[in-house]
Design an enzyme around this catalytic site. Sequence first.
Site, short mmCIF file in Angstrom:
data_model
loop_
_atom_site.label_atom_id
_atom_site.label_comp_id
_atom_site.label_asym_id
_atom_site.label_seq_id
_atom_site.Cartn_x
_atom_site.Cartn_y
_atom_site.Cartn_z
CB THR A 126 70.47 -18.52 12.46
OG1 THR A 126 71.46 -19.23 13.20
CG2 THR A 126 69.38 -18.06 13.40
N GLY A 127 70.36 -21.74 11.95
CA GLY A 127 70.00 -23.04 12.50
C GLY A 127 70.62 -24.14 11.67
CB THR A 170 74.82 -18.02 12.24
OG1 THR A 170 75.64 -19.15 11.98
CG2 THR A 170 74.23 -17.50 10.93
N GLY A 207 71.44 -25.86 8.86
CA GLY A 207 71.35 -25.39 7.48
C GLY A 207 70.71 -26.35 6.51
NE ARG A 241 76.74 -27.76 6.71
CZ ARG A 241 76.17 -26.74 7.33
NH1 ARG A 241 76.86 -25.65 7.60
NH2 ARG A 241 74.91 -26.78 7.67
CB VAL A 242 78.02 -24.83 1.28
CG1 VAL A 242 77.29 -23.51 1.18
CG2 VAL A 242 79.46 -24.68 0.77
N GLY A 243 76.23 -24.57 4.16
CA GLY A 243 74.89 -24.60 4.73
C GLY A 243 73.93 -23.71 3.97
CG ASP A 244 70.82 -21.96 6.27
OD1 ASP A 244 71.85 -22.32 6.88
OD2 ASP A 244 70.01 -21.15 6.74
#
Length: 309
Positions: free
Chosen positions: A230-231, A179, A233, A207-210
């Site tokens: 990053t990580g 990322t 999410g 799916r949506v992360g941070d």
Amino acid sequence: MSRDLQLKLISSTSSTGYCLVLHAGAGGRVEELSLEDQKNYSEGLEAAYRAGETVLENRGTALDAVCASVASLEDNPLFNAGRGAALTATGRAELDAAVMTGDGQAGAIAASRHARNPIHAARKVMEETKHVLLVSPTEELVTGWGLETVEPDYFITEARQRQLRNVRDRLLAGSRHGTVGAVAVDKAGRIAAATSTGGMVNQSDGRVGDTPIIGAGTYARNGLAGVSCTGEGEAFIKGAVAHDVTSRMRYLHAALPAAVAATIDTELTAHDGSGGLIAADAHGNLVIAHNSPAMFAAYRDGEKIITLT
Ligand code: ASP
């Protein structure tokens, strides 16, 4: 897995009047990469750093600089953003990106499949719509913004298909490097942050992360700081991590490194979340911090661009 905080503080505006820091994901130990891989990641980061720095040198805006750096990393198939993104459980590339400027403007896209450079599409949401976050922008919309479109297959590489197979067959833990993000402060003191990702390998479709969630994976506020995360999410969303850093500065008058350390401790480590962030404050102090074993990043130290891979 170890969750020890590693935090690097770099002071960089003194001579140039601007600063820039990049990341390219947090994850496992560096020894997991071959020397050849490490060299390639390092070269990709350096090229992206130069792309952003050239903008800043020429009195360009922090916004233009972070977009230039992130677009360069999106075009490089090694990184988990744009071409070469991590794939969902059904083998799709669904891309998320966000950009924010310190004067409170923000734009983001999620599950994007048509814009060649997701970060440019996020910027268009900010500049050309009344919205902050658009899910799955259509090809027509992206073309209408004057941006280059590609077939969804453009983003899919053999290396990512192999990674997905290995993760599904449990031969490989979902390694997360890749990322990408950038934070800059320009000569006029404007701050901007940008982040772009394909998400977590083998994630559910949709799916949506941070990354595209303003305040979670990306945030900027003039006079305080810009942050790109990053990580894992979900942990960053629940902890509103990027915003939490600036809140500690705003309300507790914490200095950037102390704010970052406290946020990672209370919002990530305490909840067993793993990852890291880059941040720059209005005085040009840069922080690279993570509780994962390693994090890829780039910054300038005098004559040299330093890459961490
Ligand atoms: N934070 C990203 C996500 O959760 C993944 C990453 O940074 O590696 O989608």
